[in-house]
Motif scaffolding. Structure first.
Motif, mmCIF file in Angstrom:
data_model
loop_
_atom_site.group_PDB
_atom_site.id
_atom_site.type_symbol
_atom_site.label_atom_id
_atom_site.label_comp_id
_atom_site.label_asym_id
_atom_site.label_seq_id
_atom_site.Cartn_x
_atom_site.Cartn_y
_atom_site.Cartn_z
ATOM 1 N N PRO A 72 0.889 -1.317 0.066
ATOM 2 C CA PRO A 72 -0.090 0.005 -0.016
ATOM 3 C C PRO A 72 0.793 1.141 0.150
ATOM 4 O O PRO A 72 0.504 2.289 -0.721
ATOM 5 N N ALA A 73 1.910 1.233 0.599
ATOM 6 C CA ALA A 73 2.578 2.304 0.684
ATOM 7 C C ALA A 73 3.357 2.842 -0.713
ATOM 8 O O ALA A 73 3.725 3.979 -1.048
ATOM 9 N N SER A 74 3.686 1.948 -1.258
ATOM 10 C CA SER A 74 3.983 2.032 -2.873
ATOM 11 C C SER A 74 3.011 2.680 -3.774
ATOM 12 O O SER A 74 3.490 3.191 -4.617
ATOM 13 N N VAL A 75 1.835 2.674 -3.414
ATOM 14 C CA VAL A 75 0.788 3.142 -4.295
ATOM 15 C C VAL A 75 0.717 4.634 -4.345
ATOM 16 O O VAL A 75 0.630 5.345 -5.234
ATOM 17 N N ALA A 76 1.149 5.125 -3.211
ATOM 18 C CA ALA A 76 1.312 6.625 -2.827
ATOM 19 C C ALA A 76 2.924 7.313 -2.922
ATOM 20 O O ALA A 76 3.105 8.107 -2.818
ATOM 21 N N PRO A 107 5.338 8.277 -5.818
ATOM 22 C CA PRO A 107 5.688 8.742 -7.244
ATOM 23 C C PRO A 107 6.905 8.194 -7.662
ATOM 24 O O PRO A 107 7.050 8.126 -8.953
ATOM 25 N N LYS A 108 7.980 7.737 -6.877
ATOM 26 C CA LYS A 108 8.989 7.423 -7.300
ATOM 27 C C LYS A 108 9.028 5.790 -7.437
ATOM 28 O O LYS A 108 10.089 5.249 -8.023
ATOM 29 N N ALA A 109 8.121 5.226 -7.128
ATOM 30 C CA ALA A 109 7.894 3.834 -7.139
ATOM 31 C C ALA A 109 7.573 3.255 -8.599
ATOM 32 O O ALA A 109 6.898 4.124 -9.284
ATOM 33 N N ARG A 110 7.707 2.203 -8.906
ATOM 34 C CA ARG A 110 7.622 1.465 -10.262
ATOM 35 C C ARG A 110 6.072 0.690 -9.988
ATOM 36 O O ARG A 110 5.211 0.948 -10.909
ATOM 37 N N PHE A 111 6.195 -0.147 -9.185
ATOM 38 C CA PHE A 111 5.180 -1.106 -9.174
ATOM 39 C C PHE A 111 4.040 -0.334 -7.965
ATOM 40 O O PHE A 111 4.028 -0.986 -6.854
ATOM 41 N N ARG A 112 3.190 0.348 -8.388
ATOM 42 C CA ARG A 112 2.330 1.043 -7.362
ATOM 43 C C ARG A 112 1.055 0.283 -7.103
ATOM 44 O O ARG A 112 -0.067 0.785 -7.634
ATOM 45 N N ARG A 113 1.148 -0.669 -6.402
ATOM 46 C CA ARG A 113 -0.046 -1.692 -6.198
ATOM 47 C C ARG A 113 0.072 -2.490 -4.868
ATOM 48 O O ARG A 113 1.174 -2.699 -4.464
ATOM 49 N N ALA A 114 -1.027 -2.731 -4.193
ATOM 50 C CA ALA A 114 -1.069 -3.730 -3.173
ATOM 51 C C ALA A 114 -1.402 -4.944 -3.687
ATOM 52 O O ALA A 114 -2.081 -5.184 -4.586
ATOM 53 N N PHE A 115 -0.723 -5.872 -2.764
ATOM 54 C CA PHE A 115 -1.045 -7.366 -2.977
ATOM 55 C C PHE A 115 -1.791 -8.057 -1.877
ATOM 56 O O PHE A 115 -1.611 -7.667 -0.810
ATOM 57 N N SER A 116 -2.527 -9.225 -2.011
ATOM 58 C CA SER A 116 -2.793 -9.911 -0.947
ATOM 59 C C SER A 116 -1.980 -11.122 -0.845
ATOM 60 O O SER A 116 -1.119 -11.579 -1.811
ATOM 61 N N VAL A 117 -1.987 -11.859 0.193
ATOM 62 C CA VAL A 117 -1.154 -13.015 0.495
ATOM 63 C C VAL A 117 -1.556 -14.025 -0.669
ATOM 64 O O VAL A 117 -0.603 -14.734 -0.996
ATOM 65 N N GLU A 118 -2.993 -14.379 -0.802
ATOM 66 C CA GLU A 118 -3.335 -15.321 -1.931
ATOM 67 C C GLU A 118 -2.636 -14.843 -3.120
ATOM 68 O O GLU A 118 -2.031 -16.011 -3.687
ATOM 69 N N GLU A 119 -2.548 -13.670 -3.423
ATOM 70 C CA GLU A 119 -2.032 -13.255 -4.722
ATOM 71 C C GLU A 119 -0.530 -13.784 -4.956
ATOM 72 O O GLU A 119 -0.133 -14.126 -5.846
ATOM 73 N N VAL A 120 -0.055 -13.413 -3.686
ATOM 74 C CA VAL A 120 1.576 -13.708 -3.684
ATOM 75 C C VAL A 120 1.861 -14.995 -3.736
ATOM 76 O O VAL A 120 2.672 -15.399 -4.777
ATOM 77 N N LEU A 121 0.861 -16.102 -3.187
ATOM 78 C CA LEU A 121 1.277 -17.252 -3.242
ATOM 79 C C LEU A 121 0.795 -17.858 -4.505
ATOM 80 O O LEU A 121 1.140 -19.040 -4.827
ATOM 81 N N ALA A 122 -0.092 -17.427 -5.364
ATOM 82 C CA ALA A 122 -0.512 -17.807 -6.447
ATOM 83 C C ALA A 122 0.327 -17.327 -7.507
ATOM 84 O O ALA A 122 0.275 -18.198 -8.647
ATOM 85 N N SER A 123 1.168 -16.580 -7.234
ATOM 86 C CA SER A 123 2.182 -16.378 -8.470
ATOM 87 C C SER A 123 2.939 -17.293 -8.697
ATOM 88 O O SER A 123 3.538 -18.122 -7.783
ATOM 89 N N ALA A 153 8.625 2.206 4.203
ATOM 90 C CA ALA A 153 7.587 3.391 3.710
ATOM 91 C C ALA A 153 7.238 3.748 2.624
ATOM 92 O O ALA A 153 6.239 4.391 2.174
ATOM 93 N N GLY A 154 8.100 3.530 1.632
ATOM 94 C CA GLY A 154 7.863 3.892 0.280
ATOM 95 C C GLY A 154 7.652 2.777 -0.763
ATOM 96 O O GLY A 154 7.686 2.693 -2.013
ATOM 97 N N GLY A 155 7.393 1.693 -0.178
ATOM 98 C CA GLY A 155 7.157 0.416 -0.963
ATOM 99 C C GLY A 155 8.292 -0.457 -0.841
ATOM 100 O O GLY A 155 8.236 -1.644 -1.622
ATOM 101 N N GLY A 156 9.365 0.063 -0.547
ATOM 102 C CA GLY A 156 10.461 -0.990 -0.447
ATOM 103 C C GLY A 156 11.184 -1.466 -1.911
ATOM 104 O O GLY A 156 10.847 -0.518 -2.797
ATOM 105 N N VAL A 157 12.188 -2.228 -1.919
ATOM 106 C CA VAL A 157 12.689 -2.623 -3.209
ATOM 107 C C VAL A 157 11.477 -3.185 -3.795
ATOM 108 O O VAL A 157 11.500 -3.409 -5.000
ATOM 109 N N ALA A 158 10.577 -4.006 -3.256
ATOM 110 C CA ALA A 158 9.515 -4.744 -3.716
ATOM 111 C C ALA A 158 8.814 -3.919 -4.654
ATOM 112 O O ALA A 158 8.320 -4.179 -5.781
#
Lengths: 142, 401
Positions: free
Chosen positions: B177-181, B183-199, B339-344
């Motif tokens: 969620p922090a990456s969404v806000a 402007p310097k981040a590339r992947f500005r979106r939130a993920f769910s646990v299920e979504e991550v484990l389904a990747s 707080a900026g979304g990290g390297v992720a």
């Protein structure tokens, strides 16, 4: 020095691995003073306590047996120039040798693997070219 | 040694920019940092620039000696320009060189800058020197990619301290969620646990969304002496600790891109990270309990938990426990991480990543992070980076001297 090739295949990087009359061996170095084994070979013992003296280091052939510290199943292959006819997925492991060194290498299988299981060194085929099989060291679970 | 403060930060947004050179991205980062610091280029007394690593594919010598072309675009003023690299630890390494240059009294205003175009894939060997390039030898003989090394460490951690698949997914979920806000981040979106484990599984046990992408990006940080920092019209963020450490002989962790590690009883794994945080606490006089905000080098979920554990200094598994209770959430947690979304959230622009961390911490410590501002009062923050071959750098920033 052992022959660099045998009828069992040509090592992809001959200076680090050979398949000799006693079976496959990693080729590294050992310090005569502190017994540190280095793989690949190093011109000097890497122990900070040892003098950087080439004469202190002797050739070491080993790695016959070890213990699987960990592994992964790699679903995507390394890009060329890595060449592995079997293709991905493949298993890569880290193996602890009794000499006190952890060594990276391909595993011969992807199933029935367990942490800390004994493994032994084998020569495994990466691909075949006009000279025959081209091989590398691999760890085979026992 | 003199007191040193960050007085300006700037960044070219992270992403994929095939039509921009690293030089021009570096210039944009510096221009933004100068505006932030309310300074002119002519005020800058020295530049410490990051040497790009993958020069075989991109920009060659001009990227390796990046400080020269960047200074040339800014306009040559004859100042000292140093180029250096420490792989993923480069950013904070540059900051340390800049810090020492100011702290020593040699210069009053120094820019650390790094520009990197790593978007589009995995890192491959730089030569075909079969005799001496051990990175090339590793590639030919084992086919092991960098995330494979991390995956093997991760599997062992799961076995030894009970890290679960959900914990690893939470490491990705937490800073989304922090990456969404940002402007310097590339992947500005939130993920769910299920979504991550389904990747897709990439290197078992690490899924695609648990491994950072590679990105293009550039960042610049301006450091100044205390005297200058108090004169410019910006809240100074003080560098309270800055450290660099390398692996200790006998540390069993087998590092990218090597083929082996010598094991000696009593030498800890990740020895360079432990040495680095120890130096940080000694220099800054703060302890882990004083830290308000953390940037970890979350190149993968494994990095996230292992580095967080080392920074927090608790029992192994402290990071996982914190993740499970939501404690790392940048907006609601008691120990905000990424707080900026990290390297992720940004993807790794290898040599610039450490400076983007500083950019984020400074923005947060000043209270200028807008919608992603950490709500609790922030005084001290820690950033750590992770580099090839076992090198590690980190810093402690604070609003108070």
């Amino acid at each position: 020095m052992e022959r660099l090739t045998s009828n069992r295949g040509r090592p992809v990087v001959p200076q680090h691995f050979f398949d000799g009359p006693d079976g496959p061996r990693l080729r590294g170095t050992r310090c005569r003073s502190c017994e540190t084994v280095s793989f690949p070979a190093t011109p000097f013992c890497t122990n900070p306590a040892c003098p950087k003296d080439r004469a202190l280091v002797e050739e070491w052939h080993g790695g016959e047996r070890g213990v699987l510290w960990s592994w992964t199943i790699q679903q995507i292959p390394a890009s060329p120039p890595f060449r592995f006819d079997q293709g991905a997925p493949y298993a890569v492991g880290m193996v602890d040798l009794p000499e006190g060194i952890r060594v990276l290498g391909l595993l011969t299988r992807m199933t029935d693997l367990q942490l800390d299981m004994p493994v032994r060194l084998v020569s495994g085929t990466l691909f075949e070219d006009e000279s025959g099989p081209v091989v590398t060291w691999m760890w085979q679970p026992e | 040694m003199r007191d040193v403060a960050v007085i300006g930060v700037g960044a070219h947004p992270w992403g994929a920019y095939p039509d921009r050179s690293m030089t021009e991205m570096g210039v944009e980062a510096i221009v933004e940092a100068l505006e932030d610091a309310t300074l002119e280029w002519r005020d800058v007394e020295a530049v410490v620039a990051g040497s790009y690593l993958w020069t075989r594919d991109r920009e060659g010598l001009f990227a390796f000696m990046s400080g020269g072309p960047i200074a040339a675009q800014m306009g040559l003023t004859g100042i000292p320009v140093v180029n250096c690299t420490n792989a993923s630890a480069t950013g904070t390494t540059l900051l340390r060189e800049a810090y020492l240059t100011v702290a020593s009294g040699a210069h009053d205003i120094v820019v650390a800058v790094a520009s990197d175009k790593s978007a589009g894939g995995l890192f491959t060997p730089m030569s075909e020197d079969i005799q001496f390039d051990l990175d090339y030898v590793r590639w030919l003989t084992t086919g092991a990619i960098s995330p494979g090394y991390w995956a093997m460490e991760c599997r062992r951690r799961m076995h030894e301290i009970g890290t679960t698949e959900e914990d690893l997914a939470l490491a990705k979920v937490s800073s989304g969620p922090a990456s969404v806000a940002n402007p310097k981040a590339r992947f500005r979106r939130a993920f769910s646990v299920e979504e991550v484990l389904a990747s897709p599984m990439v290197v078992d046990p690490l899924h695609l969304f648990e491994i950072c992408a590679t990105s293009d990006g550039a960042a610049a940080v301006i450091l100044a002496s205390g005297e200058v920092a108090r004169r410019v019209n910006r809240p100074p963020i003080w560098v309270k600790g800055i450290a660099l450490a390398s692996k200790i002989f006998g540390d069993p962790s087998l590092r990218t891109p090597t083929l082996s590690a010598v094991i000696r009883p009593g030498v800890p794994a990740m020895s360079e990270a432990w040495s680095c945080v120890e130096q940080l606490w000694q220099q800054s006089g703060i302890t882990p309990s004083d830290v308000d905000l953390i940037e970890v080098p979350d190149n993968s979920s494994w990095h996230y938990v292992v580095y967080l554990d080392i920074i927090l200094g608790g029992e192994p598994g402290t990071a996982e426990a914190l993740l499970r209770e939501g404690g790392t959430d940048p907006l609601t947690g008691r120990m905000p991480v990424g707080a900026g979304g990290g390297v992720a959230g940004s993807g790794e622009a290898t040599i610039a990543q450490g400076l983007l961390q500083i950019h984020e911490l400074v923005t947060q410590l000043r209270g200028e992070a807008g919608d992603r501002q950490v709500p609790k009062r922030l005084r001290s923050a820690v950033a750590m980076t992770y580099g090839y071959l076992g090198n590690n750098s980190g810093c402690v920033l604070s609003t108070e001297l």
